[in-house]
Design a protein around this motif. Structure first.
Motif, mmCIF file in Angstrom:
data_model
loop_
_atom_site.group_PDB
_atom_site.id
_atom_site.type_symbol
_atom_site.label_atom_id
_atom_site.label_comp_id
_atom_site.label_asym_id
_atom_site.label_seq_id
_atom_site.Cartn_x
_atom_site.Cartn_y
_atom_site.Cartn_z
ATOM 1 N N LEU A 59 -74.796 61.395 6.338
ATOM 2 C CA LEU A 59 -74.720 61.318 4.879
ATOM 3 C C LEU A 59 -74.672 59.858 4.465
ATOM 4 N N GLU A 60 -75.411 59.511 3.416
ATOM 5 C CA GLU A 60 -75.371 58.169 2.858
ATOM 6 C C GLU A 60 -74.910 58.264 1.410
ATOM 7 N N ILE A 61 -73.811 57.575 1.098
ATOM 8 C CA ILE A 61 -73.179 57.657 -0.218
ATOM 9 C C ILE A 61 -73.136 56.271 -0.853
ATOM 10 N N LYS A 62 -73.699 56.146 -2.039
ATOM 11 C CA LYS A 62 -73.643 54.884 -2.781
ATOM 12 C C LYS A 62 -72.347 54.831 -3.580
ATOM 13 N N VAL A 63 -71.572 53.748 -3.371
ATOM 14 C CA VAL A 63 -70.251 53.655 -3.991
ATOM 15 C C VAL A 63 -70.052 52.257 -4.576
ATOM 16 N N PRO A 64 -69.146 52.117 -5.555
ATOM 17 C CA PRO A 64 -68.803 50.778 -6.055
ATOM 18 C C PRO A 64 -68.131 49.972 -4.945
ATOM 19 N N ASP A 65 -68.415 48.695 -4.873
ATOM 20 C CA ASP A 65 -67.831 47.830 -3.850
ATOM 21 C C ASP A 65 -66.452 47.374 -4.323
ATOM 22 N N ARG A 66 -65.453 48.243 -4.136
ATOM 23 C CA ARG A 66 -64.102 47.942 -4.585
ATOM 24 C C ARG A 66 -63.083 48.342 -3.523
ATOM 25 N N SER B 1 -69.055 64.004 -8.548
ATOM 26 C CA SER B 1 -68.142 62.857 -8.632
ATOM 27 C C SER B 1 -68.894 61.636 -9.161
ATOM 28 N N GLU B 2 -68.217 60.497 -9.139
ATOM 29 C CA GLU B 2 -68.835 59.241 -9.575
ATOM 30 C C GLU B 2 -69.768 58.655 -8.519
ATOM 31 N N TYR B 3 -69.731 59.234 -7.308
ATOM 32 C CA TYR B 3 -70.503 58.671 -6.206
ATOM 33 C C TYR B 3 -71.887 59.307 -6.139
ATOM 34 N N GLU B 4 -72.861 58.527 -5.650
ATOM 35 C CA GLU B 4 -74.242 58.999 -5.589
ATOM 36 C C GLU B 4 -74.653 59.292 -4.149
ATOM 37 N N VAL B 5 -75.153 60.497 -3.909
ATOM 38 C CA VAL B 5 -75.639 60.875 -2.584
ATOM 39 C C VAL B 5 -77.077 60.378 -2.427
ATOM 40 N N LEU B 6 -77.292 59.479 -1.484
ATOM 41 C CA LEU B 6 -78.638 58.975 -1.221
ATOM 42 C C LEU B 6 -79.357 59.790 -0.160
ATOM 43 N N TYR B 7 -78.587 60.346 0.750
ATOM 44 C CA TYR B 7 -79.153 61.196 1.816
ATOM 45 C C TYR B 7 -78.066 62.150 2.295
ATOM 46 N N PRO B 8 -78.366 63.429 2.483
ATOM 47 C CA PRO B 8 -79.669 64.109 2.399
ATOM 48 C C PRO B 8 -80.107 64.383 0.957
ATOM 49 N N TYR B 9 -81.414 64.593 0.808
ATOM 50 C CA TYR B 9 -81.993 64.756 -0.520
ATOM 51 C C TYR B 9 -82.044 66.236 -0.901
ATOM 52 N N TRP B 10 -80.873 66.806 -1.071
ATOM 53 C CA TRP B 10 -80.829 68.249 -1.325
ATOM 54 C C TRP B 10 -81.509 68.621 -2.635
ATOM 55 N N GLU B 11 -81.351 67.837 -3.689
ATOM 56 C CA GLU B 11 -81.947 68.176 -4.983
ATOM 57 C C GLU B 11 -83.456 68.207 -4.891
ATOM 58 N N ASP B 12 -84.013 67.205 -4.171
ATOM 59 C CA ASP B 12 -85.467 67.158 -4.021
ATOM 60 C C ASP B 12 -85.985 68.381 -3.283
ATOM 61 N N GLN B 13 -85.234 68.804 -2.275
ATOM 62 C CA GLN B 13 -85.682 69.954 -1.490
ATOM 63 C C GLN B 13 -85.667 71.226 -2.306
ATOM 64 N N HIS B 14 -84.699 71.370 -3.221
ATOM 65 C CA HIS B 14 -84.615 72.596 -4.017
ATOM 66 C C HIS B 14 -85.695 72.650 -5.087
#
Length: 216
Positions: A140-147, A201-214
């Protein structure tokens, strides 16, 4: 992870008086490309590679030169001085040396004596272990604020779902300096539940691309 944890301790060596032919025979017999040259105290005084031998050979069209080269002592073509590393250096720091200097291997020295060898292949294997890709897992790859504290906050998502984290590392987000990407390997073959948690949540899932697959 330290150098001592990834180095090979059983190192094939040569003395400076050994011939180039002997070096070639050892490389072929042990399927290696580099051999450190040591003295009687096991101090590293040089290193030789198959490339050094090829570079020293004037031409394959002149067999007489080839025969003369094979009779020469390895001291005539070995590289010296030699960059060495210590067994208690960190793997990550050594990887930087390999990258910056474009080395293929480095002798490991402690108390001035040769105790091991690290190659590019050893570094790659260490990377595989550190990232957990050698074990059955899902990435899983999660984009998060650098804090401060963001890693602890994100890990709670896995704890609530009773999902074991195999490994985690991070890298700067290439588009936004104030963000970074956390890369998790988790012990589940179906991460969709925790992915949905992150999507709410406030975090963004970069991988896996579940939305694209659906969508397809």
């Amino acid at each position: 992870m330290l150098v001592k944890d990834i180095m090979k301790e059983d190192v094939i060596t040569l003395t400076s008086s050994a011939t180039v032919l002997h070096a070639l025979q050892l490389m072929k017999e042990h399927n290696i490309r580099h051999i450190p040259v040591i003295n009687n105290e096991r101090h590293v005084i040089g290193i030789v590679s198959d490339r050094d031998i090829r570079d020293a050979s004037p031409s394959i069209l002149e067999p007489s030169f080839e025969k003369e080269l094979l009779k020469k002592p390895i001291a005539a073509i070995m590289i010296n001085p030699v960059v060495t590393i210590h067994p208690y250096e960190f793997f990550e720091e050594v990887a930087t040396i390999f990258y910056q200097k474009e080395f293929a291997c480095l002798p490991v020295v402690q108390n001035k004596q040769l105790v091991g060898m690290v190659t590019e292949k050893d570094l790659l294997y260490a990377y595989i272990q550190l990232t957990g890709t050698h074990a059955p897992s899902t990435q899983l790859e999660i984009k998060v604020p650098d804090r401060i504290g963001v890693l602890s906050d994100v890990c709670q998502f896995f704890s609530r779902r009773q999902i074991k984290i195999v490994s985690v590392y991070s890298y700067p987000d290439p588009k936004q300096q104030s963000y970074k990407v956390l890369v998790f390997r988790i012990q589940t073959m179906n991460p969709i539940v925790v992915v949905r948690d992150f999507e709410s949540s406030e975090y963004e899932v970069l991988y896996p691309y579940w939305e694209d697959q659906h969508e397809h």
